[in-house]
Design a protein around this motif. Structure first.
Motif, PDB file in Angstrom:
ATOM      1  N   ALA A  10       0.854  -1.189   0.000  1.00  0.00           N
ATOM      2  CA  ALA A  10       0.000   0.000   0.000  1.00  0.00           C
ATOM      3  C   ALA A  10       0.886   1.234   0.000  1.00  0.00           C
ATOM      4  O   ALA A  10       1.718   1.405   0.892  1.00  0.00           O
ATOM      5  N   THR A  80      -8.666   0.261   1.680  1.00  0.00           N
ATOM      6  CA  THR A  80      -8.896   1.269   0.643  1.00  0.00           C
ATOM      7  C   THR A  80     -10.059   2.169   1.006  1.00  0.00           C
ATOM      8  O   THR A  80      -9.992   3.388   0.860  1.00  0.00           O
ATOM      9  N   ARG A  81     -11.134   1.573   1.503  1.00  0.00           N
ATOM     10  CA  ARG A  81     -12.315   2.349   1.902  1.00  0.00           C
ATOM     11  C   ARG A  81     -11.956   3.341   3.010  1.00  0.00           C
ATOM     12  O   ARG A  81     -12.312   4.518   2.949  1.00  0.00           O
ATOM     13  N   ASN A  84      -9.756   6.194   1.692  1.00  0.00           N
ATOM     14  CA  ASN A  84     -10.501   7.140   0.866  1.00  0.00           C
ATOM     15  C   ASN A  84     -11.324   8.124   1.678  1.00  0.00           C
ATOM     16  O   ASN A  84     -11.556   9.248   1.230  1.00  0.00           O
ATOM     17  N   SER A  92      -3.935   7.084  -2.495  1.00  0.00           N
ATOM     18  CA  SER A  92      -3.458   5.780  -2.034  1.00  0.00           C
ATOM     19  C   SER A  92      -3.720   4.739  -3.107  1.00  0.00           C
ATOM     20  O   SER A  92      -4.633   4.897  -3.916  1.00  0.00           O
ATOM     21  N   ILE A  93      -2.893   3.720  -3.098  1.00  0.00           N
ATOM     22  CA  ILE A  93      -3.076   2.583  -4.008  1.00  0.00           C
ATOM     23  C   ILE A  93      -2.551   1.351  -3.316  1.00  0.00           C
ATOM     24  O   ILE A  93      -1.525   1.380  -2.627  1.00  0.00           O
ATOM     25  N   ILE A  94      -3.305   0.245  -3.473  1.00  0.00           N
ATOM     26  CA  ILE A  94      -2.900  -1.026  -2.903  1.00  0.00           C
ATOM     27  C   ILE A  94      -2.756  -2.022  -4.052  1.00  0.00           C
ATOM     28  O   ILE A  94      -3.672  -2.188  -4.850  1.00  0.00           O
TER      29      ILE A  94
END
Length: 97
Positions: A10, A80-81, A84, A92-94
């Motif tokens: 992440a 992710t939720r 956000n 962000s990015i996973i």
């Protein structure tokens, strides 16, 4: 059969506008959350303050942190939720490793 666990990475870009204390608290909050829900946290890599490629919410710098962990496939969606909706997270990015 469903996959039991996988390795994830992440990358989170935090906002600098709320001050250094709020930034440290937010980084620690997500680190603890990942440690609590993931099976194996391998690395927490702190890249620090860097210039963004383009302005995000009128900010030109962000604070980069990379979390590497192993978990079941349902946890990255929940992370992710939460990223956000968190105030102070620019992007962000996973990804699956």
């Amino acid at each position: 059969m469903a996959k039991k666990s996988a390795k994830y990475e992440a990358m989170v870009v935090y906002s600098l506008k709320n001050g250094e204390e709020a930034l440290k608290a937010l980084v620690e909050k997500f680190k603890e959350r990942i440690e609590r829900h993931a099976e194996n946290v391998e690395m927490n890599e702190d890249w620090g303050k860097r210039k963004l490629a383009y302005p995000i919410n009128d900010e030109i710098e962000g604070y980069y942190v990379i979390y590497t962990f192993e978990s079941t496939p349902d946890y990255p969606a929940e992370l992710t939720r939460r990223l956000n909706i968190a105030d102070g997270v620019l992007r962000s990015i996973i990804t699956v490793q």
